[in-house]
Design a protein around this motif. Structure first.
Motif, PDB file in Angstrom:
ATOM      1  N   VAL A 219       9.571  -0.497   2.865  1.00  0.00           N
ATOM      2  CA  VAL A 219       8.851  -0.984   1.690  1.00  0.00           C
ATOM      3  C   VAL A 219       9.124  -0.049   0.514  1.00  0.00           C
ATOM      4  O   VAL A 219       9.028   1.181   0.643  1.00  0.00           O
ATOM      5  N   VAL A 220       9.447  -0.619  -0.641  1.00  0.00           N
ATOM      6  CA  VAL A 220       9.683   0.180  -1.845  1.00  0.00           C
ATOM      7  C   VAL A 220       8.343   0.611  -2.425  1.00  0.00           C
ATOM      8  O   VAL A 220       7.456  -0.218  -2.663  1.00  0.00           O
ATOM      9  N   GLY A 221       8.184   1.901  -2.645  1.00  0.00           N
ATOM     10  CA  GLY A 221       6.941   2.428  -3.187  1.00  0.00           C
ATOM     11  C   GLY A 221       7.156   3.187  -4.473  1.00  0.00           C
ATOM     12  O   GLY A 221       8.206   3.797  -4.692  1.00  0.00           O
ATOM     13  N   SER A 222       6.163   3.147  -5.351  1.00  0.00           N
ATOM     14  CA  SER A 222       6.182   3.921  -6.594  1.00  0.00           C
ATOM     15  C   SER A 222       5.497   5.254  -6.333  1.00  0.00           C
ATOM     16  O   SER A 222       4.326   5.285  -5.943  1.00  0.00           O
ATOM     17  N   VAL A 223       6.219   6.339  -6.537  1.00  0.00           N
ATOM     18  CA  VAL A 223       5.724   7.674  -6.227  1.00  0.00           C
ATOM     19  C   VAL A 223       5.152   8.316  -7.486  1.00  0.00           C
ATOM     20  O   VAL A 223       5.809   8.356  -8.528  1.00  0.00           O
ATOM     21  N   TYR A 224       3.932   8.820  -7.373  1.00  0.00           N
ATOM     22  CA  TYR A 224       3.260   9.524  -8.461  1.00  0.00           C
ATOM     23  C   TYR A 224       2.938  10.942  -7.995  1.00  0.00           C
ATOM     24  O   TYR A 224       2.551  11.150  -6.836  1.00  0.00           O
ATOM     25  N   ALA A 225       3.101  11.903  -8.881  1.00  0.00           N
ATOM     26  CA  ALA A 225       2.834  13.302  -8.524  1.00  0.00           C
ATOM     27  C   ALA A 225       2.281  14.032  -9.750  1.00  0.00           C
ATOM     28  O   ALA A 225       2.562  13.652 -10.891  1.00  0.00           O
ATOM     29  N   PRO A 226       1.484  15.072  -9.523  1.00  0.00           N
ATOM     30  CA  PRO A 226       0.964  15.846 -10.659  1.00  0.00           C
ATOM     31  C   PRO A 226       2.075  16.660 -11.308  1.00  0.00           C
ATOM     32  O   PRO A 226       3.099  16.947 -10.683  1.00  0.00           O
TER      33      PRO A 226
ATOM     34  N   GLU B  37       2.438   0.628  -3.246  1.00  0.00           N
ATOM     35  CA  GLU B  37       3.251  -0.569  -3.411  1.00  0.00           C
ATOM     36  C   GLU B  37       2.910  -1.153  -4.775  1.00  0.00           C
ATOM     37  O   GLU B  37       1.750  -1.425  -5.074  1.00  0.00           O
ATOM     38  N   GLN B  38       3.913  -1.316  -5.620  1.00  0.00           N
ATOM     39  CA  GLN B  38       3.677  -1.600  -7.034  1.00  0.00           C
ATOM     40  C   GLN B  38       2.936  -2.916  -7.265  1.00  0.00           C
ATOM     41  O   GLN B  38       2.033  -2.992  -8.100  1.00  0.00           O
ATOM     42  N   THR B  39       3.285  -3.955  -6.522  1.00  0.00           N
ATOM     43  CA  THR B  39       2.695  -5.271  -6.770  1.00  0.00           C
ATOM     44  C   THR B  39       1.227  -5.330  -6.371  1.00  0.00           C
ATOM     45  O   THR B  39       0.393  -5.883  -7.087  1.00  0.00           O
TER      46      THR B  39
ATOM     47  N   ASP C   5       3.493  -4.414   7.734  1.00  0.00           N
ATOM     48  CA  ASP C   5       4.188  -5.691   7.977  1.00  0.00           C
ATOM     49  C   ASP C   5       3.918  -6.673   6.847  1.00  0.00           C
ATOM     50  O   ASP C   5       4.823  -7.395   6.400  1.00  0.00           O
ATOM     51  N   LEU C   6       2.673  -6.714   6.385  1.00  0.00           N
ATOM     52  CA  LEU C   6       2.317  -7.605   5.287  1.00  0.00           C
ATOM     53  C   LEU C   6       3.072  -7.250   4.014  1.00  0.00           C
ATOM     54  O   LEU C   6       3.584  -8.125   3.305  1.00  0.00           O
ATOM     55  N   LEU C   7       3.178  -5.946   3.736  1.00  0.00           N
ATOM     56  CA  LEU C   7       3.864  -5.499   2.517  1.00  0.00           C
ATOM     57  C   LEU C   7       5.360  -5.775   2.592  1.00  0.00           C
ATOM     58  O   LEU C   7       5.991  -6.105   1.581  1.00  0.00           O
ATOM     59  N   VAL C   8       5.945  -5.628   3.788  1.00  0.00           N
ATOM     60  CA  VAL C   8       7.376  -5.930   3.968  1.00  0.00           C
ATOM     61  C   VAL C   8       7.636  -7.394   3.621  1.00  0.00           C
ATOM     62  O   VAL C   8       8.580  -7.728   2.901  1.00  0.00           O
ATOM     63  N   VAL C   9       6.771  -8.285   4.119  1.00  0.00           N
ATOM     64  CA  VAL C   9       6.919  -9.722   3.848  1.00  0.00           C
ATOM     65  C   VAL C   9       6.750 -10.006   2.366  1.00  0.00           C
ATOM     66  O   VAL C   9       7.525 -10.755   1.755  1.00  0.00           O
ATOM     67  N   LEU C  10       5.722  -9.400   1.759  1.00  0.00           N
ATOM     68  CA  LEU C  10       5.443  -9.640   0.343  1.00  0.00           C
ATOM     69  C   LEU C  10       6.604  -9.215  -0.545  1.00  0.00           C
ATOM     70  O   LEU C  10       6.874  -9.845  -1.567  1.00  0.00           O
ATOM     71  N   GLN C  11       7.295  -8.139  -0.160  1.00  0.00           N
ATOM     72  CA  GLN C  11       8.431  -7.694  -0.977  1.00  0.00           C
ATOM     73  C   GLN C  11       9.680  -8.513  -0.729  1.00  0.00           C
ATOM     74  O   GLN C  11      10.532  -8.623  -1.613  1.00  0.00           O
ATOM     75  N   LYS C  12       9.810  -9.118   0.442  1.00  0.00           N
ATOM     76  CA  LYS C  12      11.016  -9.910   0.742  1.00  0.00           C
ATOM     77  C   LYS C  12      10.894 -11.346   0.229  1.00  0.00           C
ATOM     78  O   LYS C  12      11.896 -11.985  -0.081  1.00  0.00           O
TER      79      LYS C  12
END
Length: 486
Positions: free
Chosen positions: A304-311, A385-387, A438-445
């Motif tokens: 799953v593609v994730g948006s990474v945030y850091a201080p 997950e961005q969405t 699993d849900l996030l994998v489906v949502l991104q595909k």
């Protein structure tokens, strides 16, 4: 007479109709299905008791990973030698699984919020490659040092009384305790027993929240006493996950002014489609502070593609970089990179930093000699997950330090150096697995499949229109040639 195929038997105007229909269908697939998916996502994120999202949020399906590293003080007998720095050896890891369970949940439909507290339960994971909880650690005496920290502002008469108490209980600058005792089991301390017999001295004089034993997490395992209640906005909009109140207040008692203002999120989930140009404000309940996390990169987490945030580098700024952060000093400003957490720990001299004094002023590292064992990544981050804004991965890494300093008129502490002594570091790693993943994998595909289907439908429609146009031109040309030959 030649036999014509089915396609050739279709009239040109019908072919034009089907071409236009395919183009419209591609538009419908693209935007209509996206709207349907957004509606499905919204419905899944809504806080409805019994829903999938609610069940996954109430109790983590898989435990979080926690590692402790302790700093063993190897030359504690030379602490008064001005030519020798305190020397430490980092020992660990001591691995635990962390289970979080939300309790006392109340959903308020009138303002789209939920109120809850949560419990933590640490379970040790025995591993042949790890250290034993029976390891003996030499560390700064937290009870005696807390007394000295309070006594620094006392009159000579009260300091004399404190010195007598230290001598009567045979207290030393250091203690030798097992990791189990220092963490959850706790240990008996004669000074602790002594001060509890003096009225009002236990909390006002020693400045610590006292129990029958001392341990940094003593009686904090599987209790909601320290975690909540929180009231959080759960309407699926740009404020999704924002904290309204902590312990029924819009401010915290640990820092004054804007530093104590309740805002941001708890890090459990973010607003869907969070604007990556804006910081994600996360409340770290272990530190009782709000941190600004900035978009760093997009990274793959278990498919799953994730948006990474850091201080940023000034995560524990006390006014050095931003004057508005001076309220984090809480009466005693220290060089950047160290958070004064004395208010959180009932005015004991506890200061928090990143492990290994990462991003902190060199004065901290230069004050001690440490042999480090942990070479893994130390920078905290959060990935969503961005969405959907759902948490994919995250790491909270902190180091607890105690300030040792000379106190004139207090015998045991009269000739010690001023130095920040590392006690232990804690690394908490959160990874989303199981059904959520699993849900996030489906949502991104699904959007990829939709885009491909929409493109193919559009190409078929445009191709059909071009075919009709070319066919008409060809027929016109043939009719023109026939006229010319007559």
């Amino acid at each position: 007479m030649t036999k014509r195929g089915f396609f050739n038997n279709i009239k040109p105007k019908n072919k034009l109709f089907f071409g236009v229909l395919l183009i419209f269908l591609s538009y419908l697939i693209k935007f209509g299905t996206e709207s349907l998916i957004n509606l499905i996502i919204r419905s899944q994120l809504e806080f409805v008791e019994g829903s999938y999202h609610f069940r996954m949020w109430r109790a983590n399906e898989y435990p979080y990973e926690v590692e402790f590293y302790f700093f063993n003080w190897t030359n504690s007998d030379r602490v008064r030698d001005p030519n020798i720095k305190p020397r430490f050896e980092e020992i660990g890891p001591y691995r635990f699984e962390l289970y979080i369970n939300r309790t006392d949940i109340r959903i308020h439909h009138e303002n789209s919020s939920v109120t809850y507290a949560f419990t933590k339960r640490f379970v040790h994971i025995p591993n042949m490659a790890d250290r034993s909880l029976d390891d003996v650690i030499i560390t700064l005496n937290p009870i005696a040092n807390a007394l000295a920290y309070q006594a620094r502002q006392w009159s000579a008469f009260l300091k004399f009384g404190a010195s007598l108490a230290l001598r009567a209980t045979k207290s030393e600058l250091f203690v030798k305790k097992t990791v189990q005792e220092l963490l959850f089991e706790g240990y008996d301390d004669p000074l602790l027993d002594f001060v509890q017999k003096i009225p009002n001295f236990a909390t006002q004089g020693l400045g610590m929240e006292l129990k029958d034993k001392f341990g940094y997490f003593y009686k904090r395992n599987y209790t909601d006493l320290y975690f909540g209640p929180y009231n959080v906005h759960v309407n699926v909009d740009e404020f999704y996950g924002n904290i309204h109140t902590i312990k029924n207040s819009t401010t915290t008692p640990y820092f004054p002014g804007t530093c104590g203002r309740v805002h941001g999120k708890l890090g459990e989930f973010a607003d869907p489609g969070h604007d990556q140009t804006q910081p994600m404000v996360v409340y770290v309940h272990d530190l009782n502070v709000f941190t600004n996390n900035y978009f760093l990169e997009e990274r793959m987490f278990n498919g799953v593609v994730g948006s990474v945030y850091a201080p940023k580098d000034y995560i524990f700024d006390n006014g050095t970089y931003d004057k508005s952060n001076e309220c984090f000093c809480f009466g005693e400003c220290v060089p950047v990179g160290m958070l004064n957490s004395s208010a959180t720990f009932a005015h004991a001299p506890i200061f928090m930093s990143l492990p290994h004094f990462l991003l902190a002023d060199p004065v901290y590292q230069n004050g001690v000699d440490i042999v480090y064992r942990d070479n893994s990544s130390l920078m905290p981050y959060i990935a969503v997950e961005q969405t959907t804004g759902l948490l994919l991965d995250g790491s909270l890494n902190i180091q607890l330090n105690m300030l040792l300093q000379p106190v004139k008129g207090l015998g045991l502490f009269s000739d010690v150096p001023r130095v920040f002594m590392p006690v232990f570091s804690m690394k908490q790693h959160v990874v989303t697995r199981g059904g959520y993943l699993d849900l996030l994998v489906v949502l991104q595909k699904v959007p990829i499949v939709i885009n491909c289907l929409s493109f193919l439908t559009l190409a078929a429609g445009v191709g059909l229109l071009l075919f009709v146009r070319i066919s008409l031109n060809d027929n016109l040309y043939r009719e023109y040639r026939q006229v010319q030959t007559k």
